[in-house]
Design an enzyme around this catalytic site. Sequence first.
Site, short mmCIF file in Angstrom:
data_model
loop_
_atom_site.label_atom_id
_atom_site.label_comp_id
_atom_site.label_asym_id
_atom_site.label_seq_id
_atom_site.Cartn_x
_atom_site.Cartn_y
_atom_site.Cartn_z
CB THR A 19 -12.79 -33.07 5.14
OG1 THR A 19 -12.65 -31.66 4.99
CG2 THR A 19 -11.57 -33.63 5.88
NE ARG A 63 -10.66 -22.27 7.81
CZ ARG A 63 -11.06 -23.54 7.74
NH1 ARG A 63 -10.60 -24.30 6.77
NH2 ARG A 63 -11.90 -24.03 8.61
N GLY A 92 -7.59 -24.91 8.58
CA GLY A 92 -8.60 -25.48 9.46
C GLY A 92 -8.01 -26.49 10.43
CG ASP A 93 -10.65 -29.56 11.73
OD1 ASP A 93 -10.98 -28.96 10.68
OD2 ASP A 93 -11.07 -30.70 12.01
CB THR A 106 -15.09 -34.33 8.40
OG1 THR A 106 -15.65 -33.45 7.39
CG2 THR A 106 -16.15 -35.33 8.82
N GLY A 107 -15.65 -31.29 9.58
CA GLY A 107 -16.68 -30.34 10.00
C GLY A 107 -16.11 -28.94 10.02
N GLY A 109 -14.02 -26.39 10.88
CA GLY A 109 -12.70 -26.53 11.47
C GLY A 109 -12.39 -25.63 12.65
N1 ASP Z 1 -12.58 -29.49 8.76
C1 ASP Z 1 -12.30 -28.94 7.47
C2 ASP Z 1 -11.83 -27.53 7.63
O1 ASP Z 1 -12.42 -26.80 8.40
C3 ASP Z 1 -13.47 -28.96 6.56
C4 ASP Z 1 -14.30 -30.21 6.59
O2 ASP Z 1 -14.02 -31.13 7.29
O3 ASP Z 1 -15.30 -30.27 5.87
O4 ASP Z 1 -10.91 -27.14 6.96
#
Ligand code: ASP
Length: 355
Positions: A220, A248, A250-251, A271-272, A274
Amino acid sequence: MSSLNQNPFNHFYVRSVIYSLVIFCVTACQSTQQQLDDTLESEIIHQPIALVLHGGAGTILKENMTPELEQQYIHVLDSALTVGYQILENGGESIDAVTAVIVVLENSPLFNAGKGAVLTHDETNELDASIMDGATLNAGAVAGVKTVKNPILLAKEIMLHSSHVMMAREGAELFAQEQGLELVDPSYFFVQNRLDALNRIKEKEIQEQTAATNDSKFGTVGCVALDKHGNIVAGTSTGGMTNKRWGRIGDSPIIGAGTYANNATCGVSATGWGEFFIRGVVAYDIAALIEYKGLTLKEAARIVIQEKLPKLGGDGGIIALDKMGKVTMEFNTSGMFRAAIDGDGAKFVGMFEKD
Ligand code: ASP
């Protein structure tokens, strides 16, 4: 007729007094205005500018990276940083710096945003993005679009030219078209290594009878900028998570979870994994710790990313800055693609934990 009007001296005297008063008022107003301009000018001159960006957090290890690939990442991170910082240096606004940086990263096939985004279970790309303006607390977000070349630009259009904060899927694409944004064939986003990654995850799912989730999504992108007016803008863009299903989201397009900005506290892009960032309301939580507990940005980010998020079971990281141009890049994974120039002009580009 009054005796005053009959007396030419009195008439002349009254007019002189009025003229003098008018001249006095005009001069006083001009000098007050000048003082205000001077104060504003000096505040602007002393206002630091800063910019921080990320290209995702995850298992980023030197041993898994060829020197060539490492150089490619450094090159794109550095170019994106330069593009954004030059806008700020030339007196441009944070909103333009943030969108310009994210467009560079979305257009690079190296990151999980725009071209090169991860694939869904059905081998499609569904993109999410958001942006927030710390001066007005206005925000724009887009979820699940398949044909918008640069989702961050759509998030910006939603923020600036609609009365809504979030739009999704076909409706969002129609709005993008109405705003004259570039639409592409869905095949534009495809890169082979994302299909290979999807197939590996599906294989693992079959073998382990469990949905593979963690570490199947990283890359991301995000950016936070502080301009010479003291305005903070934060933005995030992503393809989400490899193998995602059922629409789906995410965050990243959730204001307060993946993106948040408030001039009074800080700007954050996350990022991570979500699901955990949504449940932890991570980006807002960092701002809230500053606002309500008086923590520094660094302390707030450390508590949320190193203590609260792992307790929930989540991993990942954030980039953030405050109005003094202090920059924080906090992550609990083995690496995070990141780059920054802080309020003192110090530059950093790196990806591994020890960088
Ligand atoms: N946060 C993003 C999600 O969950 C993915 C990412 O940041 O790598 O969609």
